[in-house]
Scaffold this motif. Sequence first.
Motif, PDB file in Angstrom:
ATOM      1  N   ASP A 471      11.383 -12.261  -7.739  1.00  0.00           N
ATOM      2  CA  ASP A 471      10.280 -12.899  -8.443  1.00  0.00           C
ATOM      3  C   ASP A 471       8.980 -12.616  -7.697  1.00  0.00           C
ATOM      4  OD1 ASP A 471       8.472 -14.569  -9.664  1.00  0.00           O
ATOM      5  OD2 ASP A 471       9.769 -16.335  -9.631  1.00  0.00           O
ATOM      6  N   ALA A 472       8.045 -11.932  -8.357  1.00  0.00           N
ATOM      7  CA  ALA A 472       6.790 -11.555  -7.709  1.00  0.00           C
ATOM      8  C   ALA A 472       5.947 -12.762  -7.336  1.00  0.00           C
ATOM      9  CB  ALA A 472       5.986 -10.625  -8.620  1.00  0.00           C
ATOM     10  N   ASP A 473       6.229 -13.903  -7.934  1.00  0.00           N
ATOM     11  CA  ASP A 473       5.508 -15.110  -7.571  1.00  0.00           C
ATOM     12  C   ASP A 473       6.058 -15.735  -6.290  1.00  0.00           C
ATOM     13  OD1 ASP A 473       3.575 -17.148  -8.035  1.00  0.00           O
ATOM     14  OD2 ASP A 473       5.176 -18.472  -8.737  1.00  0.00           O
ATOM     15  N   LYS A 474       7.200 -15.243  -5.820  1.00  0.00           N
ATOM     16  CA  LYS A 474       7.818 -15.816  -4.633  1.00  0.00           C
ATOM     17  C   LYS A 474       7.843 -14.837  -3.457  1.00  0.00           C
ATOM     18  CE  LYS A 474       8.779 -19.734  -6.504  1.00  0.00           C
ATOM     19  NZ  LYS A 474       7.657 -19.591  -7.439  1.00  0.00           N
ATOM     20  N   TYR A 475       7.803 -13.528  -3.743  1.00  0.00           N
ATOM     21  CA  TYR A 475       7.918 -12.533  -2.674  1.00  0.00           C
ATOM     22  C   TYR A 475       6.658 -11.699  -2.560  1.00  0.00           C
ATOM     23  CZ  TYR A 475      12.756 -13.906  -2.725  1.00  0.00           C
ATOM     24  OH  TYR A 475      13.912 -14.641  -2.669  1.00  0.00           O
ATOM     25  N   ALA A 476       6.383 -11.228  -1.346  1.00  0.00           N
ATOM     26  CA  ALA A 476       5.108 -10.566  -1.067  1.00  0.00           C
ATOM     27  C   ALA A 476       5.263  -9.112  -0.650  1.00  0.00           C
ATOM     28  CB  ALA A 476       4.351 -11.333   0.016  1.00  0.00           C
ATOM     29  N   GLY A 477       6.420  -8.495  -0.859  1.00  0.00           N
ATOM     30  CA  GLY A 477       6.536  -7.070  -0.594  1.00  0.00           C
ATOM     31  C   GLY A 477       5.602  -6.294  -1.503  1.00  0.00           C
ATOM     32  N   ASP A 478       5.332  -5.049  -1.146  1.00  0.00           N
ATOM     33  CA  ASP A 478       4.375  -4.280  -1.929  1.00  0.00           C
ATOM     34  C   ASP A 478       4.739  -2.803  -1.904  1.00  0.00           C
ATOM     35  OD1 ASP A 478       1.639  -4.182  -3.306  1.00  0.00           O
ATOM     36  OD2 ASP A 478       1.398  -2.738  -1.689  1.00  0.00           O
ATOM     37  N   CYS A 479       4.628  -2.147  -3.062  1.00  0.00           N
ATOM     38  CA  CYS A 479       4.823  -0.706  -3.154  1.00  0.00           C
ATOM     39  C   CYS A 479       3.649  -0.108  -3.927  1.00  0.00           C
ATOM     40  CB  CYS A 479       6.133  -0.360  -3.862  1.00  0.00           C
ATOM     41  SG  CYS A 479       7.628  -0.833  -2.947  1.00  0.00           S
ATOM     42  N   GLY A 480       3.383   1.162  -3.708  1.00  0.00           N
ATOM     43  CA  GLY A 480       2.308   1.813  -4.427  1.00  0.00           C
ATOM     44  C   GLY A 480       2.579   1.811  -5.923  1.00  0.00           C
ATOM     45  N   SER A 481       1.517   1.744  -6.716  1.00  0.00           N
ATOM     46  CA  SER A 481       1.696   1.661  -8.159  1.00  0.00           C
ATOM     47  C   SER A 481       2.311   2.924  -8.727  1.00  0.00           C
ATOM     48  CB  SER A 481       0.363   1.384  -8.840  1.00  0.00           C
ATOM     49  OG  SER A 481      -0.585   2.371  -8.491  1.00  0.00           O
ATOM     50  N   THR A 482       2.000   4.074  -8.155  1.00  0.00           N
ATOM     51  CA  THR A 482       2.548   5.338  -8.653  1.00  0.00           C
ATOM     52  C   THR A 482       3.209   6.155  -7.552  1.00  0.00           C
ATOM     53  OG1 THR A 482       0.426   6.464  -8.317  1.00  0.00           O
ATOM     54  CG2 THR A 482       0.819   5.471 -10.475  1.00  0.00           C
ATOM     55  N   GLU A 483       2.993   5.803  -6.289  1.00  0.00           N
ATOM     56  CA  GLU A 483       3.547   6.581  -5.183  1.00  0.00           C
ATOM     57  C   GLU A 483       5.013   6.257  -4.951  1.00  0.00           C
ATOM     58  OE1 GLU A 483      -0.819   5.813  -4.524  1.00  0.00           O
ATOM     59  OE2 GLU A 483       0.946   4.574  -4.939  1.00  0.00           O
ATOM     60  N   VAL A 484       5.742   7.227  -4.439  1.00  0.00           N
ATOM     61  CA  VAL A 484       7.185   7.067  -4.239  1.00  0.00           C
ATOM     62  C   VAL A 484       7.509   6.461  -2.884  1.00  0.00           C
ATOM     63  CG1 VAL A 484       9.345   8.354  -3.928  1.00  0.00           C
ATOM     64  CG2 VAL A 484       7.856   8.864  -5.862  1.00  0.00           C
ATOM     65  N   GLU A 485       6.764   6.801  -1.844  1.00  0.00           N
ATOM     66  CA  GLU A 485       7.105   6.317  -0.500  1.00  0.00           C
ATOM     67  C   GLU A 485       5.913   5.600   0.134  1.00  0.00           C
ATOM     68  OE1 GLU A 485       9.799   7.983   3.220  1.00  0.00           O
ATOM     69  OE2 GLU A 485       8.000   9.101   2.672  1.00  0.00           O
ATOM     70  N   GLN A 486       5.436   4.572  -0.539  1.00  0.00           N
ATOM     71  CA  GLN A 486       4.311   3.812  -0.014  1.00  0.00           C
ATOM     72  C   GLN A 486       4.602   2.322   0.059  1.00  0.00           C
ATOM     73  OE1 GLN A 486       1.475   4.979   1.324  1.00  0.00           O
ATOM     74  NE2 GLN A 486       2.341   7.017   1.078  1.00  0.00           N
ATOM     75  N   CYS A 487       5.871   1.937   0.145  1.00  0.00           N
ATOM     76  CA  CYS A 487       6.203   0.512   0.241  1.00  0.00           C
ATOM     77  C   CYS A 487       5.831  -0.022   1.615  1.00  0.00           C
ATOM     78  CB  CYS A 487       7.681   0.278  -0.022  1.00  0.00           C
ATOM     79  SG  CYS A 487       8.193   0.627  -1.723  1.00  0.00           S
ATOM     80  N   GLY A 488       5.313  -1.217   1.639  1.00  0.00           N
ATOM     81  CA  GLY A 488       4.984  -1.877   2.898  1.00  0.00           C
ATOM     82  C   GLY A 488       5.434  -3.319   2.874  1.00  0.00           C
ATOM     83  N   SER A 489       5.324  -3.972   4.031  1.00  0.00           N
ATOM     84  CA  SER A 489       5.702  -5.382   4.167  1.00  0.00           C
ATOM     85  C   SER A 489       7.174  -5.609   3.854  1.00  0.00           C
ATOM     86  CB  SER A 489       4.829  -6.269   3.265  1.00  0.00           C
ATOM     87  OG  SER A 489       3.469  -6.075   3.549  1.00  0.00           O
ATOM     88  N   LEU A 490       7.998  -4.597   4.076  1.00  0.00           N
ATOM     89  CA  LEU A 490       9.439  -4.683   3.878  1.00  0.00           C
ATOM     90  C   LEU A 490      10.135  -3.974   5.039  1.00  0.00           C
ATOM     91  CD1 LEU A 490       9.503  -3.546   0.129  1.00  0.00           C
ATOM     92  CD2 LEU A 490       9.796  -5.901   0.931  1.00  0.00           C
ATOM     93  N   ALA A 491      11.363  -4.349   5.305  1.00  0.00           N
ATOM     94  CA  ALA A 491      12.152  -3.656   6.318  1.00  0.00           C
ATOM     95  C   ALA A 491      13.618  -3.676   5.901  1.00  0.00           C
ATOM     96  CB  ALA A 491      11.988  -4.319   7.689  1.00  0.00           C
ATOM     97  N   VAL A 492      14.342  -2.614   6.222  1.00  0.00           N
ATOM     98  CA  VAL A 492      15.754  -2.493   5.869  1.00  0.00           C
ATOM     99  C   VAL A 492      16.556  -2.172   7.125  1.00  0.00           C
ATOM    100  CG1 VAL A 492      17.464  -1.209   4.546  1.00  0.00           C
ATOM    101  CG2 VAL A 492      15.241  -1.713   3.523  1.00  0.00           C
TER     102      VAL A 492
END
Length: 636
Positions: A471-492
């Motif tokens: 739910d985007a209202d509960k989580y704050a991860g972020d990825c680029g709108s069109t980019e493939v490898e621009q996710c931030g604020s996440l870790a795996v």
Amino acid sequence: MTQPNDGPPQGGFGAPQDPPPGGFGAPTPPPADPLGKQPPAASPIPPPPGGYGSPPTPPPPGGYGAPQAAPPGQPPQNPAYGYPQAPPPGQPPTQPGYGFPQGQQPPTQPGYGFPQAPPPGGPGMAPQQGYGYPTAPMQPQYPGPQQGGGKKFTTQMQIIVAAAVAVVLIVGGGIFYASSGSDEKGKQGEASSAGTGGEAKGGEGAGLDGGTEKAPADTKSKVGFQLPHPKVTDTTTVHGSWVTDKAYVKTGVYEIVGYDLAKGTKLWSVPLTGQLCAASRHMSKDYKTAIAFQDGKPSAEDKYPSCTQIGALDLATGKLMWSKSVTSAASGDEPIRFGEVTLSGTTVAAGGTSGGAAFNLANGAELWKPKADANNCYDMGYGGGDALAVVRKCGTYDNRQLTIQALNPSTGAPLSSYDMPPGVEYASIVSTKPLVVAADVGDTAGDGSSISDFFSIDAATGKLIVRISADADKYAGDCGSTEVEQCGSLAVGNNKLYVPTEEHDGGGEFGDTNEIVAFDLTTGKLVGGRADAGDDYTLTPLRMDGSNVIAYKQPPYDKGGQVVSIDGSTFEETVLMVNPDDEAIRDAETSFSFDYAEFIYEKGRLFISEKMVSEPRDPSNSLDDKQYLVVSFTTV
């Protein structure tokens, strides 16, 4: 020269992409009970846009940590987030906040996320499900951008902004503590075991015991160095920063520069023929990486040079090892324009609207390049690191299909394929090992994060392990709108996906806070436990460190930021760095917007840098804060 019929027009880094259908609407009031429990959906198919996952009305203005005054004569508002609130007169007590430990509840009131007892009315009434199950549709809203983890631009707005930036740059050149991995969700894919980037670094280094980052004897930091904001007359991308054993390396204007780790003095500079437009976040073990840059500087004949050059950098010696462009059957003699570049092992892979190409890191030898395809298929971009994966688009504009493929890095041959569900216009690769993909299904996220769901995929078979609703209202991860490898604020790592929650009311009189929680990548369920930011702070993952998570704490207005190491299993936090509270130093640290800056923490040093710079503000205006390209802090 021909192009894929469905693809957006060619362009370099930041070129406008096809917006998904439908515009963004004016704000509409939220439903009467946006957190209310609703009946479960009839099927696991995601709801249409504007449904489950749409954001509520924007929070009131003010950055994170900004004091919110209580009305005169009234007690402070916003008691601790998630704790039981005093019920209105004549009403039964409310549930404790979701995400907080639940005390023993009466049998008729289980905690959020669990089936509820039948409502009054007896048999025949459908039992309500706990928070986190699909809810009745809410009207889409348009929350404006806010400081410190508030709602961001919508996906459509990001694309519009990207298009505007492209004209300048490239034109032609809390807490969702319910069981998100419910049985319904889990049945979308076969259960399977799976191994283990401000930006997350995916699964790199995961699976080790503990980490290499240790707390110093004194966690109080001092300023390492500050680099001034470069003088530019137009918006310029300076995305790209790396740390070696001897240098902090940062993209500048028509150059990439290595700086002394402690002093910030220039060690070397690599001049570029044009401005950098993409950079890999990954490095080889001997400090080599990949970049994409324009084929020239702006001139009267060519005001907007194209992003056609791919190169390899030796960050240890400060040398451009090689650079080249390629053509494809679809582009004739015209060089391909690239938007992204990544690195996996010894393979440099670059993607764009004309397709992808790959090169040998050591010598630039061409490994593969775009080929003509009867179904208008092309590689949108790649995810690198411990493995290589691609987001591939096929079909026509009104009938697209995105496919996620694990690739052989040497040949580009698919090892497995997974077709994304209908309604996915773009997808981002969060991690390649394990393979984790984020997407905004049906454009339902509504906050510009480009994330409504995560997909845990078995890279060996291409089968979906589990789909995780976020739910985007509960989580704050972020990825680029069109980019493939621009996710931030996440870790795996540790077969888990670590995600920050959105900010919410803290336990003090003023200020907000948040947490980091984790999803199991096999079951899709929250693992239990959380790392708390503390009142007035916002906690965001930066990367994995072995089995630990390195995270940055965005500070309140009167404090310095912090860096912590979080145990990946127990969520116990160890403070690694506490930055000074001095006003001038605070101002320098907080002059960077977290969503548009790069944060790197390595061995007692924190580097914060801009991704994009524009014409400096008027220095004579006392209301304008001083701007920097880089600030660093150290405990060494």
